[in-house]
Design a protein around this motif. Structure first.
Motif, PDB file in Angstrom:
ATOM      1  N   GLU A 118       4.697  -3.724  -6.151  1.00 33.22           N
ATOM      2  CA  GLU A 118       3.406  -4.376  -5.960  1.00 33.22           C
ATOM      3  C   GLU A 118       2.539  -3.453  -5.111  1.00 33.22           C
ATOM      4  O   GLU A 118       2.932  -3.058  -4.016  1.00 33.22           O
ATOM      5  CB  GLU A 118       3.610  -5.713  -5.256  1.00 33.22           C
ATOM      6  CG  GLU A 118       2.368  -6.531  -5.127  1.00 33.22           C
ATOM      7  CD  GLU A 118       2.664  -7.870  -4.483  1.00 33.22           C
ATOM      8  OE1 GLU A 118       2.693  -8.873  -5.220  1.00 33.22           O
ATOM      9  OE2 GLU A 118       2.890  -7.901  -3.256  1.00 33.22           O
ATOM     10  N   ASP A 140      -0.951  -2.639  -3.081  1.00 31.63           N
ATOM     11  CA  ASP A 140      -2.127  -3.145  -2.386  1.00 31.63           C
ATOM     12  C   ASP A 140      -3.136  -2.005  -2.404  1.00 31.63           C
ATOM     13  O   ASP A 140      -2.891  -0.937  -1.827  1.00 31.63           O
ATOM     14  CB  ASP A 140      -1.768  -3.552  -0.961  1.00 31.63           C
ATOM     15  CG  ASP A 140      -2.932  -4.170  -0.215  1.00 31.63           C
ATOM     16  OD1 ASP A 140      -3.964  -4.484  -0.839  1.00 31.63           O
ATOM     17  OD2 ASP A 140      -2.808  -4.335   1.016  1.00 31.63           O
ATOM     18  N   LEU A 189      -7.165  -0.400  -2.104  1.00 28.88           N
ATOM     19  CA  LEU A 189      -8.527  -0.458  -1.596  1.00 28.88           C
ATOM     20  C   LEU A 189      -9.384   0.319  -2.590  1.00 28.88           C
ATOM     21  O   LEU A 189      -9.142   1.501  -2.837  1.00 28.88           O
ATOM     22  CB  LEU A 189      -8.623   0.164  -0.205  1.00 28.88           C
ATOM     23  CG  LEU A 189     -10.009   0.206   0.431  1.00 28.88           C
ATOM     24  CD1 LEU A 189     -10.530  -1.213   0.657  1.00 28.88           C
ATOM     25  CD2 LEU A 189      -9.971   0.977   1.734  1.00 28.88           C
ATOM     26  N   GLU A 236      -2.928  -7.494 -12.705  1.00 29.11           N
ATOM     27  CA  GLU A 236      -3.509  -7.776 -11.403  1.00 29.11           C
ATOM     28  C   GLU A 236      -2.917  -9.114 -10.966  1.00 29.11           C
ATOM     29  O   GLU A 236      -3.034 -10.112 -11.676  1.00 29.11           O
ATOM     30  CB  GLU A 236      -5.029  -7.855 -11.477  1.00 29.11           C
ATOM     31  CG  GLU A 236      -5.659  -8.058 -10.123  1.00 29.11           C
ATOM     32  CD  GLU A 236      -7.177  -8.082 -10.152  1.00 29.11           C
ATOM     33  OE1 GLU A 236      -7.762  -8.176  -9.060  1.00 29.11           O
ATOM     34  OE2 GLU A 236      -7.767  -8.033 -11.250  1.00 29.11           O
ATOM     35  N   GLY A 249      -3.034 -10.469  -7.552  1.00 26.11           N
ATOM     36  CA  GLY A 249      -3.524 -11.097  -6.330  1.00 26.11           C
ATOM     37  C   GLY A 249      -4.863 -10.545  -5.909  1.00 26.11           C
ATOM     38  O   GLY A 249      -5.367  -9.585  -6.479  1.00 26.11           O
ATOM     39  N   THR A 250      -5.444 -11.158  -4.908  1.00 26.20           N
ATOM     40  CA  THR A 250      -6.745 -10.793  -4.323  1.00 26.20           C
ATOM     41  C   THR A 250      -7.844 -10.676  -5.377  1.00 26.20           C
ATOM     42  O   THR A 250      -8.727  -9.831  -5.274  1.00 26.20           O
ATOM     43  CB  THR A 250      -6.662  -9.491  -3.485  1.00 26.20           C
ATOM     44  OG1 THR A 250      -6.245  -8.408  -4.309  1.00 26.20           O
ATOM     45  CG2 THR A 250      -5.740  -9.642  -2.310  1.00 26.20           C
ATOM     46  N   ARG A 308     -10.636  -5.055  -2.789  1.00 27.92           N
ATOM     47  CA  ARG A 308      -9.170  -5.049  -2.727  1.00 27.92           C
ATOM     48  C   ARG A 308      -8.608  -5.526  -4.052  1.00 27.92           C
ATOM     49  O   ARG A 308      -9.201  -6.373  -4.721  1.00 27.92           O
ATOM     50  CB  ARG A 308      -8.664  -5.982  -1.625  1.00 27.92           C
ATOM     51  CG  ARG A 308      -9.048  -5.608  -0.225  1.00 27.92           C
ATOM     52  CD  ARG A 308      -8.340  -4.377   0.314  1.00 27.92           C
ATOM     53  NE  ARG A 308      -6.945  -4.561   0.569  1.00 27.92           N
ATOM     54  CZ  ARG A 308      -6.436  -5.005   1.707  1.00 27.92           C
ATOM     55  NH1 ARG A 308      -7.221  -5.339   2.699  1.00 27.92           N
ATOM     56  NH2 ARG A 308      -5.134  -5.119   1.843  1.00 27.92           N
ATOM     57  N   THR A 323      -4.538  -6.285  -5.929  1.00 28.52           N
ATOM     58  CA  THR A 323      -3.085  -6.268  -5.887  1.00 28.52           C
ATOM     59  C   THR A 323      -2.616  -6.200  -7.324  1.00 28.52           C
ATOM     60  O   THR A 323      -2.929  -7.061  -8.139  1.00 28.52           O
ATOM     61  CB  THR A 323      -2.534  -7.533  -5.212  1.00 28.52           C
ATOM     62  OG1 THR A 323      -3.114  -7.656  -3.917  1.00 28.52           O
ATOM     63  CG2 THR A 323      -1.027  -7.464  -5.073  1.00 28.52           C
ATOM     64  N   LEU A 335      -2.916   1.430  -0.270  1.00 29.73           N
ATOM     65  CA  LEU A 335      -2.647   1.004   1.097  1.00 29.73           C
ATOM     66  C   LEU A 335      -1.163   0.767   1.327  1.00 29.73           C
ATOM     67  O   LEU A 335      -0.632   1.093   2.389  1.00 29.73           O
ATOM     68  CB  LEU A 335      -3.440  -0.262   1.424  1.00 29.73           C
ATOM     69  CG  LEU A 335      -4.963  -0.131   1.358  1.00 29.73           C
ATOM     70  CD1 LEU A 335      -5.615  -1.480   1.612  1.00 29.73           C
ATOM     71  CD2 LEU A 335      -5.454   0.916   2.336  1.00 29.73           C
ATOM     72  N   SER A 336      -0.499   0.164   0.336  1.00 23.35           N
ATOM     73  CA  SER A 336       0.937  -0.057   0.458  1.00 23.35           C
ATOM     74  C   SER A 336       1.539  -0.284  -0.922  1.00 23.35           C
ATOM     75  O   SER A 336       0.841  -0.665  -1.863  1.00 23.35           O
ATOM     76  CB  SER A 336       1.256  -1.256   1.362  1.00 23.35           C
ATOM     77  OG  SER A 336       0.866  -2.455   0.744  1.00 23.35           O
ATOM     78  N   ARG A 371       5.093  -2.147  -2.253  1.00 23.36           N
ATOM     79  CA  ARG A 371       6.322  -2.875  -1.934  1.00 23.36           C
ATOM     80  C   ARG A 371       7.145  -2.985  -3.209  1.00 23.36           C
ATOM     81  O   ARG A 371       6.637  -3.413  -4.239  1.00 23.36           O
ATOM     82  CB  ARG A 371       5.980  -4.264  -1.393  1.00 23.36           C
ATOM     83  CG  ARG A 371       5.257  -4.230  -0.073  1.00 23.36           C
ATOM     84  CD  ARG A 371       4.779  -5.595   0.365  1.00 23.36           C
ATOM     85  NE  ARG A 371       3.812  -6.215  -0.530  1.00 23.36           N
ATOM     86  CZ  ARG A 371       2.518  -5.933  -0.551  1.00 23.36           C
ATOM     87  NH1 ARG A 371       2.027  -5.015   0.249  1.00 23.36           N
ATOM     88  NH2 ARG A 371       1.693  -6.552  -1.378  1.00 23.36           N
TER      89      ARG A 371
END
Length: 97
Positions: A7, A9, A11, A42, A44-45, A51, A53, A86-87, A89
């Motif tokens: 997943e 994240d 920007l 997609e 999330g967010t 942003r 996810t 950004l990340s 996971r």
């Protein structure tokens, strides 16, 4: 059987509307699906302009293959100039879990 997912994240760059966001996220998701032949969406967010996810998942008979594909997808997403990773996971599970 091994199941892996990652997943991201993200920007997004100079984005000021949900329409502009879609114009960046949809091609990314489509390219990941096409290039790596796996599931991507997609996840999330959706209501935030800058942003995103994005989730990616795959199933394989070999754990090493899952790790290699997830590594390649992460490198591909991180190299996109129009966004910042950004990340990331990830999780890998076996059907024995």
């Amino acid at each position: 059987m091994w199941v892996g997912f990652i997943e991201f994240d993200l920007l997004l760059g100079d984005v000021h509307s949900l329409k502009a966001k879609r114009s960046l996220v949809r091609p990314l998701v489509a390219e990941v699906r096409r290039r790596f032949e796996l599931s991507a969406a997609e996840v999330g967010t959706q209501d935030l302009h800058r942003r995103a996810t994005v989730g990616v998942g795959l199933v394989s008979g070999d754990r090493r293959h899952v790790v290699e594909v997830l590594d390649e997808v992460e490198r591909f997403v991180a190299a996109r100039p129009e966004l910042e990773l950004l990340s990331a996971r990830r999780r890998i599970v076996t059907s024995d879990d």
